[in-house]
Design a protein around this motif. Structure first.
Motif, PDB file in Angstrom:
ATOM      1  N   PHE A  39       0.835  -1.361  -0.030  1.00 59.24           N
ATOM      2  CA  PHE A  39       0.083   0.004   0.006  1.00 59.24           C
ATOM      3  C   PHE A  39       0.858   1.420   0.002  1.00 59.24           C
ATOM      4  CE2 PHE A  39      -2.509  -3.406   2.235  1.00 59.24           C
ATOM      5  CZ  PHE A  39      -3.384  -3.514   1.328  1.00 59.24           C
ATOM      6  N   CYS A  40       2.084   1.263  -0.517  1.00 57.98           N
ATOM      7  CA  CYS A  40       2.910   2.551  -0.545  1.00 57.98           C
ATOM      8  C   CYS A  40       4.233   2.050  -1.272  1.00 57.98           C
ATOM      9  CB  CYS A  40       3.285   2.946   0.979  1.00 57.98           C
ATOM     10  SG  CYS A  40       4.532   1.885   1.809  1.00 57.98           S
ATOM     11  N   SER A  41       5.019   2.932  -1.662  1.00 56.31           N
ATOM     12  CA  SER A  41       6.152   2.579  -2.605  1.00 56.31           C
ATOM     13  C   SER A  41       7.476   2.271  -1.924  1.00 56.31           C
ATOM     14  CB  SER A  41       6.509   4.204  -3.216  1.00 56.31           C
ATOM     15  OG  SER A  41       6.965   5.027  -2.454  1.00 56.31           O
TER      16      SER A  41
ATOM     17  N   GLU B 192      18.299  -6.611   3.635  1.00 54.92           N
ATOM     18  CA  GLU B 192      18.759  -5.069   3.600  1.00 54.92           C
ATOM     19  C   GLU B 192      19.057  -4.881   5.231  1.00 54.92           C
ATOM     20  OE1 GLU B 192      19.570  -3.248   0.888  1.00 54.92           O
ATOM     21  OE2 GLU B 192      19.326  -5.217  -0.131  1.00 54.92           O
ATOM     22  N   PRO B 193      19.717  -3.766   5.311  1.00 55.28           N
ATOM     23  CA  PRO B 193      19.764  -3.389   6.624  1.00 55.28           C
ATOM     24  C   PRO B 193      18.658  -2.973   7.266  1.00 55.28           C
ATOM     25  CG  PRO B 193      21.560  -2.311   5.282  1.00 55.28           C
ATOM     26  CD  PRO B 193      20.628  -2.982   4.463  1.00 55.28           C
ATOM     27  N   ALA B 194      18.372  -3.267   8.724  1.00 55.11           N
ATOM     28  CA  ALA B 194      17.461  -3.092   9.220  1.00 55.11           C
ATOM     29  C   ALA B 194      16.613  -1.775   9.279  1.00 55.11           C
ATOM     30  CB  ALA B 194      17.313  -3.369  10.778  1.00 55.11           C
ATOM     31  N   ASN B 195      15.348  -1.524   9.006  1.00 60.37           N
ATOM     32  CA  ASN B 195      14.656  -0.327   9.036  1.00 60.37           C
ATOM     33  C   ASN B 195      15.138   0.650   7.970  1.00 60.37           C
ATOM     34  OD1 ASN B 195      12.790  -1.025  11.379  1.00 60.37           O
ATOM     35  ND2 ASN B 195      14.650  -0.841  12.475  1.00 60.37           N
ATOM     36  N   THR B 196      15.550   0.304   6.657  1.00 68.28           N
ATOM     37  CA  THR B 196      16.231   1.030   5.870  1.00 68.28           C
ATOM     38  C   THR B 196      14.902   1.149   4.591  1.00 68.28           C
ATOM     39  OG1 THR B 196      17.219  -0.732   4.839  1.00 68.28           O
ATOM     40  CG2 THR B 196      18.495   0.846   6.157  1.00 68.28           C
ATOM     41  N   LEU B 197      13.943   0.073   4.731  1.00 71.60           N
ATOM     42  CA  LEU B 197      12.933   0.276   3.717  1.00 71.60           C
ATOM     43  C   LEU B 197      11.484   0.402   4.193  1.00 71.60           C
ATOM     44  CD1 LEU B 197      14.102  -3.282   2.129  1.00 71.60           C
ATOM     45  CD2 LEU B 197      14.647  -0.830   1.372  1.00 71.60           C
ATOM     46  N   VAL B 198      11.525   1.729   5.005  1.00 71.67           N
ATOM     47  CA  VAL B 198      10.349   1.948   5.641  1.00 71.67           C
ATOM     48  C   VAL B 198      10.040   3.463   5.310  1.00 71.67           C
ATOM     49  CG1 VAL B 198      10.655   0.457   7.744  1.00 71.67           C
ATOM     50  CG2 VAL B 198      11.619   2.938   7.559  1.00 71.67           C
ATOM     51  N   SER B 199       8.746   3.810   5.764  1.00 78.05           N
ATOM     52  CA  SER B 199       8.506   5.399   5.399  1.00 78.05           C
ATOM     53  C   SER B 199       7.240   5.609   6.195  1.00 78.05           C
ATOM     54  CB  SER B 199       7.707   5.192   3.981  1.00 78.05           C
ATOM     55  OG  SER B 199       6.567   4.392   3.790  1.00 78.05           O
TER      56      SER B 199
ATOM     57  N   SER C  17       4.578   3.014   5.691  1.00 79.64           N
ATOM     58  CA  SER C  17       4.615   1.535   6.515  1.00 79.64           C
ATOM     59  C   SER C  17       4.534   1.584   7.817  1.00 79.64           C
ATOM     60  CB  SER C  17       5.806   0.697   5.745  1.00 79.64           C
ATOM     61  OG  SER C  17       6.930   1.410   5.751  1.00 79.64           O
ATOM     62  N   LEU C  18       5.179   2.680   8.525  1.00 82.68           N
ATOM     63  CA  LEU C  18       5.404   2.909  10.079  1.00 82.68           C
ATOM     64  C   LEU C  18       4.011   3.321  10.538  1.00 82.68           C
ATOM     65  CD1 LEU C  18       8.891   4.329  10.351  1.00 82.68           C
ATOM     66  CD2 LEU C  18       8.007   1.796  10.638  1.00 82.68           C
ATOM     67  N   GLY C  19       3.099   3.587   9.765  1.00 86.50           N
ATOM     68  CA  GLY C  19       1.900   3.819  10.173  1.00 86.50           C
ATOM     69  C   GLY C  19       1.466   5.312  11.028  1.00 86.50           C
ATOM     70  N   HIS C  20       2.458   6.253  10.670  1.00 85.09           N
ATOM     71  CA  HIS C  20       2.317   7.521  11.055  1.00 85.09           C
ATOM     72  C   HIS C  20       0.738   8.133  10.863  1.00 85.09           C
ATOM     73  CE1 HIS C  20       6.654   8.591  11.146  1.00 85.09           C
ATOM     74  NE2 HIS C  20       6.580   7.316  11.641  1.00 85.09           N
ATOM     75  N   PRO C  21       0.356   9.091  11.749  1.00 86.13           N
ATOM     76  CA  PRO C  21      -1.148   9.531  11.579  1.00 86.13           C
ATOM     77  C   PRO C  21      -1.136  10.311  10.345  1.00 86.13           C
ATOM     78  CG  PRO C  21      -0.270  10.112  13.661  1.00 86.13           C
ATOM     79  CD  PRO C  21       1.012   9.241  13.197  1.00 86.13           C
TER      80      PRO C  21
ATOM     81  N   LEU D 107      14.637  -6.769  19.288  1.00 86.04           N
ATOM     82  CA  LEU D 107      14.909  -5.457  18.144  1.00 86.04           C
ATOM     83  C   LEU D 107      14.120  -5.797  17.117  1.00 86.04           C
ATOM     84  CD1 LEU D 107      18.997  -5.572  17.905  1.00 86.04           C
ATOM     85  CD2 LEU D 107      17.170  -4.305  19.652  1.00 86.04           C
ATOM     86  N   MET D 108      13.416  -4.705  16.589  1.00 90.73           N
ATOM     87  CA  MET D 108      12.419  -4.617  15.545  1.00 90.73           C
ATOM     88  C   MET D 108      12.878  -4.056  14.413  1.00 90.73           C
ATOM     89  SD  MET D 108      10.032  -6.049  17.302  1.00 90.73           S
ATOM     90  CE  MET D 108       9.071  -6.231  15.823  1.00 90.73           C
ATOM     91  N   ASP D 109      12.682  -4.995  13.187  1.00 89.35           N
ATOM     92  CA  ASP D 109      13.145  -4.663  11.884  1.00 89.35           C
ATOM     93  C   ASP D 109      11.704  -4.372  11.130  1.00 89.35           C
ATOM     94  OD1 ASP D 109      13.855  -4.234   9.386  1.00 89.35           O
ATOM     95  OD2 ASP D 109      14.764  -6.067   9.035  1.00 89.35           O
ATOM     96  N   TYR D 110      11.405  -3.055  10.603  1.00 93.00           N
ATOM     97  CA  TYR D 110      10.138  -2.961   9.747  1.00 93.00           C
ATOM     98  C   TYR D 110      10.319  -2.966   8.447  1.00 93.00           C
ATOM     99  CZ  TYR D 110       8.507  -1.761  14.485  1.00 93.00           C
ATOM    100  OH  TYR D 110       7.963  -1.894  15.844  1.00 93.00           O
ATOM    101  N   ASN D 111      11.496  -3.242   7.923  1.00 94.98           N
ATOM    102  CA  ASN D 111      11.639  -3.528   6.451  1.00 94.98           C
ATOM    103  C   ASN D 111      10.546  -4.224   6.111  1.00 94.98           C
ATOM    104  OD1 ASN D 111      13.746  -2.010   6.541  1.00 94.98           O
ATOM    105  ND2 ASN D 111      15.246  -3.854   6.176  1.00 94.98           N
ATOM    106  N   ARG D 112      10.165  -5.597   6.679  1.00 93.44           N
ATOM    107  CA  ARG D 112       8.969  -6.610   6.076  1.00 93.44           C
ATOM    108  C   ARG D 112       7.578  -5.973   6.115  1.00 93.44           C
ATOM    109  NH1 ARG D 112       8.391 -12.491   8.335  1.00 93.44           N
ATOM    110  NH2 ARG D 112       6.971 -11.087  10.038  1.00 93.44           N
TER     111      ARG D 112
END
Ligand code: ADP
Ligand code: MG
Length: 482
Positions: free
Chosen positions: A26-28, A35-42, A45-49, A145-150
């Motif tokens: 649902f996003c680009s 890939e290094p953790a938390n580099t493929l987020v926005s 995908s992080l669910g900011h308001p 630790l959390m990795d949000y790339n996925r």
């Protein structure tokens, strides 16, 4: 069938398959593994308001393609729902999924069991959803630790009917699905890396009864073998419980790969309330008949179709057809050779022999196999035309091609002087020499020991450094010995 004298096993599978799209559902954000953790987020995908999701059309294409390959009905009016729960790997606090309108309904997959029998497994549904992030439990002694790339990677979940009656059937189904998603290019099918994940719902029932028993759901099996083992273990465990008069409770269990056992994770008695409600930020997705036909026309040949073509139309038989369709790349390489030769059997033998051996022994991939399919076809015709024989082709020309793949087969044969010798005069000279060298054997041959012919041919072959045309040699020897 997995059963004893009292009970049989009933299994339904739920398979999550990560789609091989470039970007998330649902996003680009890019989708990539390792890939290094938390580099493929926005922020999305992080669910900011305030952020809004957008459909990824490619993910929908892939879900439709898989559905068509499994003979599903494709849903026209698709909506999405929010499945709400709190967990650290779910930054939005909800997962976008399809509860009420799965994109694919019904459907079936034929499996082939170790003994060769086939069975149809019915699918309940395939729906689209998004993946969560990933907790890393072993990088820090004290913390997860959390990795949000996925997070937000597009998934399809394939849900089967409770049609399996053994671990072997589940194994066969998983290998069929893995082959299918790889052929279609919708998922890499890697269970170890988690791009294909399987949960098994397992129950038992007394033989002769029809009602299903209470099921337990087993998670966390990262290979097909482990799925089979978990089902077999659960069968034993549940049979023992039933025999002891204990009640089986609905629960989620984890598979312990080291012990080959399962252990309880959480009870399902208290039904999770996910407070599903329609996702308000995504408009309904309408899949038109035109969209479906476009996907259909872009679909590659399915493994079953190729199997039938190889087996019957090309006359290769079941064994070759099965091996050649194990993966799409192998099948395509074989077909590419067949564009340049009519000798399908020889093309199959080269593909399953020298080519596959190269791939296996280099732990490599046919994409990087250096010799062009057309060149293998040249090898085939050089043999068919009697210019060289198979052992020269395999032991001398093929290795030379690996070193310098741009050479022509005819050049290698000429440069290395590999052509079979069919010069009658030269052959006759060697024949005469051999007969003169073995007068005793010649006498024995003439007295009726006809199997000495092999020895004479071998000697001529030796004099010719392997290049004497065996048929010609045989003819000349027969004449001279008459
Ligand atoms: P739940 O409500 O727990 O999600 P579902 O009815 O949606 O259960 O089924 C989920 C999966 O479990 C499906 O693959 C289905 O085939 C399988 N399943 C359902 N009932 C049983 C049973 N009694 N034994 C084994 N598998 C079952
Ligand atoms: Mg369910």
């Amino acid at each position: 069938m997995l059963k004893n004298d009292k009970y049989e096993v009933i299994v339904g599978l739920e398979i999550h398959s990560q789609l091989l799209t470039k970007s998330k559902a649902f996003c680009s954000d890019q989708v990539a593994f390792g890939e290094p953790a938390n580099t493929l987020v926005s922020p999305i995908s992080l669910g900011h308001p305030g952020t809004l999701p957008v459909h990824n059309k490619e993910a929908v294409n892939m879900a439709i393609m898989l559905g068509l390959a499994c003979a599903c009905d494709i849903t026209e009016y698709n909506t999405y729902d929010r499945k709400n729960y709190f967990y650290a790997d779910l930054p939005k606090g909800y997962q976008i999924t399809q509860l009420g309108t799965p994109i694919c309904l019904n459907g079936k997959v034929e499996i082939t069991l170790p003994g060769g029998q086939t069975k149809i497994i019915n699918l309940t549904r395939i729906h689209m959803e998004e993946d969560t992030g990933k907790g890393l439990h072993d990088l820090d002694i004290e913390n997860t630790l959390m990795d949000y790339n996925r997070a937000g990677t597009p998934l399809v979940e394939i849900v089967t009917e409770p049609d399996f009656r053994s671990g072997d059937e589940a194994y066969a189904f998983l290998s069929e699905i893995r082959k299918l998603v790889r052929y279609l290019g919708v998922c890499d099918g890697n269970m170890e890396e988690g791009s294909l994940r399987c949960d098994a719902n397992v129950s038992i029932r007394p033989i002769g009864t029809t009602a299903f028993g209470t099921k337990v759901e087993v998670k966390n099996m990262n290979s097909m073998t482990n799925v089979k083992k978990a089902i077999e273990y659960e069968f034993e465990r549940q049979c023992k419980m039933a025999d002891a008069g204990e009640e089986i409770h609905s629960e989620t269990r984890n598979f312990d790969a080291l012990q080959g056992t399962t252990f309880s994770m959480r009870s399902k008695e208290l039904v999770n309330d996910y407070r599903f409600f329609p996702e308000p930020d995504l408009p309904p997705l309408i899949v038109s008949q035109e969209w479906i036909s476009n996907v259909k026309s872009a679909m590659p040949a399915l493994p079953k179709e190729l199997y039938n073509k190889f087996n019957t139309e090309m006359g290769l038989g079941d064994y070759d057809a099965s091996i050649l369709t194990e993966s799409r790349d192998i099948a395509e390489y074989f077909l590419a050779i067949c564009e340049h030769t009519q000798n399908y059997k020889a093309a199959a033998n080269w593909t399953m022999g020298a080519v596959k051996n190269w791939v296996n022994s280099n732990a490599s991939h046919i994409h990087v196999f250096p010799i062009a399919a057309a060149t293998i076809a040249e090898l085939v015709s050089s043999i068919d035309e009697g210019v060289i024989n198979f052992s020269i082709a395999e032991q001398q020309v093929f290795p030379a091609l690996l070193i310098n793949p741009s050479q022509k087969v005819s050049e290698i044969i000429a440069n290395q002087n590999l052509a079979l010798m069919d010069d009658d005069d030269a052959l006759q000279t060697w024949v005469n020499e051999v007969l003169a060298e073995f007068p005793d054997k010649v006498a024995e041959y003439r007295a009726g020991k006809s199997n000495l012919m092999g020895l004479f041919i071998g000697q001529v072959k030796k004099k010719s450094s392997g290049k004497a045309d065996p048929k010609k040699t045989n003819d000349l020897l027969t004449k001279s010995l008459a």
